[in-house]
Design a protein around this motif. Structure first.
Motif, mmCIF file in Angstrom:
data_model
loop_
_atom_site.group_PDB
_atom_site.id
_atom_site.type_symbol
_atom_site.label_atom_id
_atom_site.label_comp_id
_atom_site.label_asym_id
_atom_site.label_seq_id
_atom_site.Cartn_x
_atom_site.Cartn_y
_atom_site.Cartn_z
ATOM 1 N N PHE A 1 -7.885 -34.213 35.041
ATOM 2 C CA PHE A 1 -8.549 -35.084 34.075
ATOM 3 C C PHE A 1 -9.315 -34.273 33.047
ATOM 4 C CE2 PHE A 1 -11.943 -37.850 32.575
ATOM 5 C CZ PHE A 1 -11.244 -39.012 32.279
ATOM 6 N N PHE A 2 -10.044 -33.248 33.522
ATOM 7 C CA PHE A 2 -10.856 -32.498 32.559
ATOM 8 C C PHE A 2 -10.020 -31.572 31.712
ATOM 9 C CE2 PHE A 2 -14.254 -34.139 35.165
ATOM 10 C CZ PHE A 2 -15.077 -34.610 34.164
ATOM 11 N N VAL B 1 -9.157 -33.966 29.056
ATOM 12 C CA VAL B 1 -10.282 -34.201 28.143
ATOM 13 C C VAL B 1 -10.443 -33.017 27.207
ATOM 14 C CG1 VAL B 1 -12.780 -34.394 28.014
ATOM 15 C CG2 VAL B 1 -11.525 -35.768 29.664
ATOM 16 N N VAL C 1 -7.782 -33.041 24.572
ATOM 17 C CA VAL C 1 -8.005 -34.044 23.523
ATOM 18 C C VAL C 1 -9.072 -33.555 22.560
ATOM 19 C CG1 VAL C 1 -8.925 -36.340 23.102
ATOM 20 C CG2 VAL C 1 -7.228 -36.003 24.880
ATOM 21 N N LEU C 2 -10.121 -32.887 23.120
ATOM 22 C CA LEU C 2 -11.231 -32.502 22.247
ATOM 23 C C LEU C 2 -10.898 -31.297 21.391
ATOM 24 C CD1 LEU C 2 -14.417 -33.000 24.444
ATOM 25 C CD2 LEU C 2 -13.508 -34.461 22.644
ATOM 26 N N VAL D 1 -4.606 -33.483 13.141
ATOM 27 C CA VAL D 1 -5.503 -34.627 12.980
ATOM 28 C C VAL D 1 -6.731 -34.286 12.128
ATOM 29 C CG1 VAL D 1 -4.802 -35.870 15.036
ATOM 30 C CG2 VAL D 1 -6.577 -34.096 15.196
ATOM 31 N N VAL E 1 -6.338 -35.348 8.594
ATOM 32 C CA VAL E 1 -6.174 -36.784 8.335
ATOM 33 C C VAL E 1 -7.538 -37.444 8.524
ATOM 34 C CG1 VAL E 1 -4.911 -38.844 8.949
ATOM 35 C CG2 VAL E 1 -3.865 -36.617 9.280
ATOM 36 N N HIS E 2 -8.271 -37.530 7.431
ATOM 37 C CA HIS E 2 -9.572 -38.209 7.564
ATOM 38 C C HIS E 2 -9.843 -39.109 6.352
ATOM 39 C CE1 HIS E 2 -10.828 -35.070 4.837
ATOM 40 N NE2 HIS E 2 -10.419 -34.160 5.710
ATOM 41 N N MET F 1 -9.937 -42.287 6.433
ATOM 42 C CA MET F 1 -10.693 -43.473 6.859
ATOM 43 C C MET F 1 -12.184 -43.170 6.995
ATOM 44 S SD MET F 1 -8.612 -46.048 7.338
ATOM 45 C CE MET F 1 -9.104 -47.123 8.671
ATOM 46 N N LYS F 2 -12.653 -42.236 6.153
ATOM 47 C CA LYS F 2 -14.057 -41.874 6.244
ATOM 48 C C LYS F 2 -14.924 -43.015 5.710
ATOM 49 C CE LYS F 2 -15.511 -38.501 3.652
ATOM 50 N NZ LYS F 2 -15.660 -37.157 3.112
#
Lengths: 102, 647
Positions: A15-16, A19, A22-23, A94, A97-98, A100-101
């Motif tokens: 799991f970690f 995580v 993802v981070l 990612v 891709v920002h 939607m600020k």
């Protein structure tokens, strides 16, 4: 018989890893893979607890099936988003891709 | 609650009573929606036809009532129902309302036809007939209503139409100022009406006339006094009585047919109708009746003295209207509501005729209203002259014209009820009335033309205007004698009695002796003749010369010309004071009320501006927040499970 603690330890490690992936990763496909990792870590924990409960309760195993379905759907939608993102601008990073600020 | 009580004989028209206001309403909708673009001058005929249809139905209703259906409630639908309290859209058809329906629709029809000629060259023609139709609708609701609340709807409706029509020529400053003044003064009256209405509800638990009047005895004297005086405040506003009269003379800025219909024949009589309708309440509150009588008499003589010195023909008529309305309230106050309604009906005819005649003169003189520029017009405008002469005679109460019968009854009632002082005021006012009528007629129609240019172009009005004059003249001549003879016992008395009967007080009506009646009539006729003779002597033979009289009267004359300085007083003392007070309220509103509202908005904007930075658009940040949240939850749960928070 392998003790419950071992299953939970593997599950937590997996799991970690997810995580952390993802981070820290910026490739959208890798992020999706890490999400899968987190889901499967959860699945592992669920079946382990389910087996510990034995014959009395099979709901944990049933729940895992639901997680499979949701994960499959999530991957389908996620990859579709990544694909259309790539068609619109040739990147899967990612951080780039920002729009939607707020 | 019961849709129809005691239907004695066939009452077809009474059941159709709701069609009466429906026609003007339809005309209003048609003219308002399609008038300007498509119908043009057809709007006049549509409106006139609609009101004529209402008039025909009103005659039918009147005949039904005459056949003995003296108290019918026609319910259209239930409007408000809360527990025991119920207000319906319902019409009360009784002698009083049927007379009002008849007067309103017949006079309206004639004035509508007249307006088609009078307004022919006005570019606002469709708008004029739209508002006029709406007015008639509201007026009919007012007189038909079976409860105070529905009556209030009509009451406000006619006030609105009055405002719109006074300010009809809003391109010029005077009409819209006058319109605003009329509206504000009427609002003061409406405040009184509202107080009366709400108190009625609190005391009686009902607003329906029939129910309230049946239970007058459950109210205390103080309650009744409050209700009656509050309603009377409403009546003084609508019917231009002291101290709320001064909007009516200014209302003459509107087109003349409006002055005739709204500000002479119908709307201004709403106050009289209200008090007459509430007779059972007022009869139980004697001090309120005294107030009504005194205010009426004072208004009558007050306005008549101002009318003596006016030079604008319409203003003379306006003050005359205020004065005649004063007579009606005098009649109500001395316990003669029938005489008041009788005078209301005759006055509607002869004053509408006087106004329409004035309008015909103004029309023929290219809009000139100053009598000092008229003179000798009887040769140019014979029809207008003769019809106005009859109406003037009726106003001066010359027998056998209509005004004589009704005014004689009012003054007689003041005498027989023991109000000698008010009787004297009535007689003096009658002299003044006859004098100013004579003066106005002479300055307009007799003598030598004073402005030759205007005189040469003067012409008689077209038939569409003169025929209504003739029709009204017929009413002016015949109405009084037909329904009012013999005095105090004529047709109108037997007809109206069921409407104004007071429960428990009937039967002791003692008619005065024949000699008294004749003596009183002789005095009032004498007063009229004296007034006319003084007028003729001053204006025909210049003995004494009018200008010499006004010089000799000096300060008195100036006081009259300046209308007792009432307008100045209102402007300087009350309007300025209120303006100051409203300035403070305005500042409070802008800075405090608006400040709170705007401050809340600014606070939200500020908070949003801060929170918006959280939305970075970067996926990694969102993911971090999700994980951070998860950790927080886990830590919190761990603390909870370890008992950190419960200790």
């Amino acid at each position: 018989m392998i003790p419950l603690g071992a299953f939970i330890a593997v599950s937590a490690v997996l799991f970690f890893i997810g995580v952390a992936g993802v981070l820290v990763r910026r490739n959208a496909v890798v992020i999706l893979m890490c999400v899968e990792l987190m889901l499967n870590a959860t699945n592992l924990a669920l079946v382990a607890f389910s087996r510990k409960a034995g014959m009395i309760d099979e709901r944990g195993s049933v729940f895992v099936v639901f997680v499979f379905v949701v994960a499959a759907a999530e991957v389908a939608v996620g990859l579709a988003i990544v694909l259309s993102l790539y068609r619109n601008r040739p990147t899967v990073d990612v951080d780039e891709v920002h729009a939607m600020k707020g | 609650m019961t849709p129809a009580t005691e239907v004695a004989t066939s009452a077809t028209f009474i059941q159709l009573v709701w069609l009466i206001p429906a026609f003007p309403l339809a005309a209003f909708l048609i003219n308002g929606l399609f008038g300007k673009r498509w119908l043009g001058h057809a709007t006049g005929w549509i409106a006139a036809a609609a009101v004529a249809a209402s008039a025909v139905l009103s005659i039918g209703v009147f005949l039904d009532v005459l056949r003995g259906n003296v108290h019918t409630t026609v319910t259209l639908y239930r409007w408000i129902g809360v527990g025991d309290f119920e207000v319906n859209i319902a019409a009360l058809v009784d002698p009083l309302s049927s007379v009002m329906l008849l007067v309103v629709t017949v006079v309206s029809t004639l004035i509508f036809v007249y307006s088609i000629g009078y307004m022919a060259h006005d570019h606002g023609f469709p708008r004029f007939f739209t508002w006029l139709s709406l007015f008639v609708f509201a007026m009919l609701i007012l007189v038909m209503a079976d409860n105070y609340l529905l009556m209030f709807v009509g009451w406000e409706g006619v006030g609105l139409c009055s405002y719109l029509l006074i300010g009809f020529w809003f391109e010029r400053p005077e009409p819209y100022v006058a319109a605003k003044k009329a509206f504000v003064m009427n609002r003061i009256g409406d405040w009184g009406y509202t107080i009366g209405m709400v108190t009625t509800f609190l005391v009686f638990g009902s607003m329906t006339f029939t129910e309230v009047f049946e239970h007058v005895d459950i109210a205390t004297q103080a309650n009744l006094l409050l209700i009656c005086l509050a309603f009377f405040v409403g009546a003084t506003g609508k019917s231009a009585q002291l101290p709320l009269y001064s909007w009516l003379p200014d209302a003459m800025e509107g087109p003349t047919p409006v002055s005739a219909l709204i500000h002479a024949a119908t709307m201004v009589t709403a106050g009289v109708y209200l008090v007459a309708r509430s007779t059972p309440l007022f009869a139980a509150a004697a001090p309120a009746l005294e107030v009504v009588a005194v205010v009426g008499a004072l208004t009558a003589i007050f306005a008549a003295t101002i009318a003596l010195v006016q030079f604008d023909i319409k203003r003379v008529m306006a003050y005359s209207t205020v004065s005649q309305l004063g007579y009606m309230f005098l009649a109500l106050g001395v316990g003669a509501p029938i005489a008041a309604v009788f005078h209301l009906a005759t006055h509607a005819f002869f004053k509408a005729l006087l106004f329409l005649g004035s309008g015909s003169v103004i029309h023929g003189m290219q809009g000139e209203q100053d009598m000092r520029k008229m003179g000798g017009l009887r040769r140019k405008m014979p029809v207008t002259y003769w019809t106005m002469l009859l109406a003037g005679g009726a106003l001066a109460a010359i027998p056998p014209l209509a005004g004589f019968w009704s005014k004689d009854e009012i003054v007689g009632a003041a005498w027989t009820s023991g109000h000698t002082a008010l009787w004297v005021v009535g007689i003096i006012t009658a002299i003044l009335t006859a004098f100013y009528v004579t003066r106005a007629m002479w300055m307009t129609f007799h003598g030598e033309p004073r402005d030759h240019h205007l005189y040469d172009h003067a012409h008689e009005s077209p038939a569409v205007m003169t025929l209504p004059l003739v029709a009204l003249a017929v009413g002016t001549v015949t109405l009084g004698a037909v329904v009012g003879f013999p005095p105090d016992a004529g047709f109108i008395h037997t007809f109206l009695t069921p409407s104004v009967e007071v429960h428990g007080a009937g039967g002791e009506h003692h008619a005065p002796e024949i000699a008294t009646i004749l003596a009183l009539a002789a005095v009032s006729v004498g007063a009229g003749i004296v007034g006319i003779l003084i007028g003729l002597s001053m204006y025909v033979r210049h003995r004494p010369d009018p200008s010499a009289v006004s010089r000799a009267a000096g300060p008195f004359y100036r006081v009259l010309v300046n209308k007792y300085y009432v307008d100045d007083l209102y402007d300087r003392r009350i309007v300025d004071l209120l303006r100051g007070a409203f300035g403070v309220m305005w500042a409070f509103d802008v800075h405090v009320i608006d400040g709170i509202a705007n401050g809340l908005g600014r606070l939200a904007a500020l908070g949003g501006g801060g929170a918006r930075r959280l939305q970075t658009g970067v996926v990694g940040n969102y993911a971090f927040m999700v994980v951070a949240g998860l950790f927080l939850l886990i830590v919190a749960y761990g603390g909870y499970a370890a008992g950190v928070f419960t200790r």
